[in-house]
Design an enzyme around this catalytic site. Structure first.
Site, short mmCIF file in Angstrom:
data_model
loop_
_atom_site.label_atom_id
_atom_site.label_comp_id
_atom_site.label_asym_id
_atom_site.label_seq_id
_atom_site.Cartn_x
_atom_site.Cartn_y
_atom_site.Cartn_z
N GLU A 327 55.54 -33.92 120.15
CA GLU A 327 56.58 -33.84 118.78
C GLU A 327 56.15 -35.34 118.26
O GLU A 327 55.66 -36.33 118.85
CB GLU A 327 57.90 -34.46 119.64
CG GLU A 327 58.65 -33.33 120.11
CD GLU A 327 59.88 -33.69 120.70
OE1 GLU A 327 61.05 -32.88 120.66
OE2 GLU A 327 60.14 -35.00 120.90
N CYS A 328 55.85 -35.20 116.71
CA CYS A 328 55.77 -36.37 116.12
C CYS A 328 54.36 -36.93 116.47
O CYS A 328 53.15 -36.48 116.32
CB CYS A 328 56.78 -37.27 115.84
SG CYS A 328 56.69 -38.33 114.59
N GLY A 329 54.21 -38.01 116.89
CA GLY A 329 53.08 -38.93 117.46
C GLY A 329 52.19 -37.87 118.39
O GLY A 329 50.94 -37.84 118.29
#
Length: 436
Positions: A327-329
């Site tokens: 997720e994201c990073g």
């Protein structure tokens, strides 16, 4: 019976978090059981709440969650003496289009639960106008009750007197006024507050905030303003399917943005979570059947992540036979490369072709509704997932099969579709809930 309050403000950056932490710790020091919640999608503040109260805090979100889910989450406050819900942004700030049970505004939670609102108002650069703002917020929406205000960063006794008189004339209670006090300022970085677990002195800072607020705010009057509250039985709990039975979860300063209610829901469904640290060059648990990389701050640790060969090699080996999701990073780390703020390109895991850059930062912020075009751990094709995206990275390449059709809160299609290649999947949004 517990009593509930919402801590809100006209805008961000006024002092909601500091006041929430100070009240929570001050009442805890008096022997009260205090339960906190965070209204909205902020994944950093709940850890501060837990540090102040000794009790886990979770997010409640009217855009992403239905009333049953919110009722289930807040029922953990049934044994508390006082329940505090800290708002996000301004009291009525949400998105333009209604979500599952509201627009994501703090006011939705206040009205839904029947909890009065304590406003934090910073009257810097104004005096009587602060009362006009408070009165406008009080009268803006029927069903949202204003308990009173706490003034923050007042410039002088004369300044305080001017504001107090105007508020009193408007029939608005003033619980206290806080002079400027740099010693209780919480450090920030580009995605919000520096995380609680990164601050060795967080306990002392909260203690000082509690002492300072107790000196300037009538804690008994605030407590009396809270509404008596008995949680209603929730018709259902969290609609969350764990991504696996045994989950290897990346967990350190670079991978820490995960909603507490998601982890609790996984455990409640019988899943076992086994944390590991990519920054310590650790490998995901060999017996896990799925690996999950949350968001966080990989851009601050890109050089170290790139140098940690054991972590990257073991992650690639894991993904040969089992699902890996970021997720994201975490999504960025699953990609081919990450360029840091200085323009230096760092090789990442290479499970996806995604390349991102912080050399030219641009904020991506908002709720996301994704309809999966391919399966991801815990969710099948066609699932409608609600989440929130907040990052400053720029996509240089996103060549793999799109994971989903993703819309923002207005219904517009966005470019951050997520990706899938083999057993690896990733999204820029942080998952909050799945539509029932």
């Amino acid at each position: 019976m517990a009593a509930g309050l919402v801590i809100s403000a006209p805008a961000s950056g006024v002092g909601k978090t500091t006041l929430t932490l100070a009240l929570a710790r001050a009442w805890r020091n008096r022997g009260l059981n205090v339960q906190c919640f965070k209204s909205g999608p902020d994944y950093i503040d709940p850890a501060f709440h837990a540090a102040a109260t000794g009790r886990a805090s979770v997010n409640v979100d009217s855009w992403a969650m239905d009333r049953g889910t919110i009722a289930h989450l807040v029922s953990r406050g049934v044994d508390a003496d006082i329940v505090l819900a800290e708002g996000s942004m301004g009291l009525f700030d949400g998105v333009a289009a209604r979500g599952v049970s509201g627009t994501g505004a703090t006011a939705d939670i206040a009205e839904m639960l029947g909890w009065p609102v304590v406003l934090v108002i910073d009257p810097s650069g104004q005096a009587q106008t602060a009362a006009a703002i408070a009165a406008g917020l009080r009268d803006y929406r029927k069903g949202v009750r204003l308990a009173g205000v706490v003034l923050n960063r007042v410039a002088s006794p004369r300044h305080e007197d001017l504001v107090r008189r105007a508020l009193n004339d408007s029939g608005i209670a003033v619980f206290g006024a806080l002079p400027r006090h740099a010693e209780i300022s919480l450090p920030k970085r580009h995605l919000g507050l520096v995380q609680a677990e990164e601050q060795a002195e967080i306990g002392k800072l909260i203690d000082e905030a509690a002492r300072f607020v107790a000196e300037h705010v009538d804690l008994d009057a605030v407590l009396r303003a809270a509404a008596g509250w008995s949680p209603q039985p929730a018709a259902n709990g969290l609609n969350v399917t764990p991504p696996g039975q045994r989950i290897a979860l990346a967990r350190d300063a670079a991978f820490s943005f995960v909603y507490p209610h998601m982890l609790e829901a996984w455990r409640a469904a019988g899943a076992e979570i086994v944390p590991f640290s990519p920054l310590a060059d650790e490998a995901p648990d060999a017996d896990a059947d799925v690996c999950w990389l949350p968001g966080g701050y990989p851009e601050l640790h890109a050089c170290r992540i790139a140098a940690n060969a054991r972590f990257r090699t073991s992650l690639r080996s894991f993904a040969e036979t089992r699902p890996v999701h970021g997720e994201c990073g975490g999504y960025m780390v699953l990609g081919a490369a990450l360029t840091d703020a200085d323009g230096v390109r760092h090789e990442m895991a290479g499970l996806l072709g995604l390349e991102t850059s912080f050399a030219k930062r641009r904020m991506h912020l908002g709720y996301r509704l994704a309809e999966l075009a391919a399966p991801m751990p815990g969710h099948q094709i066609g699932a409608r997932l609600r989440g929130h995206e907040f990052h400053y990275s720029t996509i240089l390449a996103q060549p793999d099969t799109p994971l989903a059709v993703v819309h923002d809160a207005t219904g517009a299609v966005i470019a951050e579709t997520g990706s899938r290649r083999g057993h690896a999947t990733g999204t820029f949004f942080h998952l909050i809930a799945e539509d029932r």
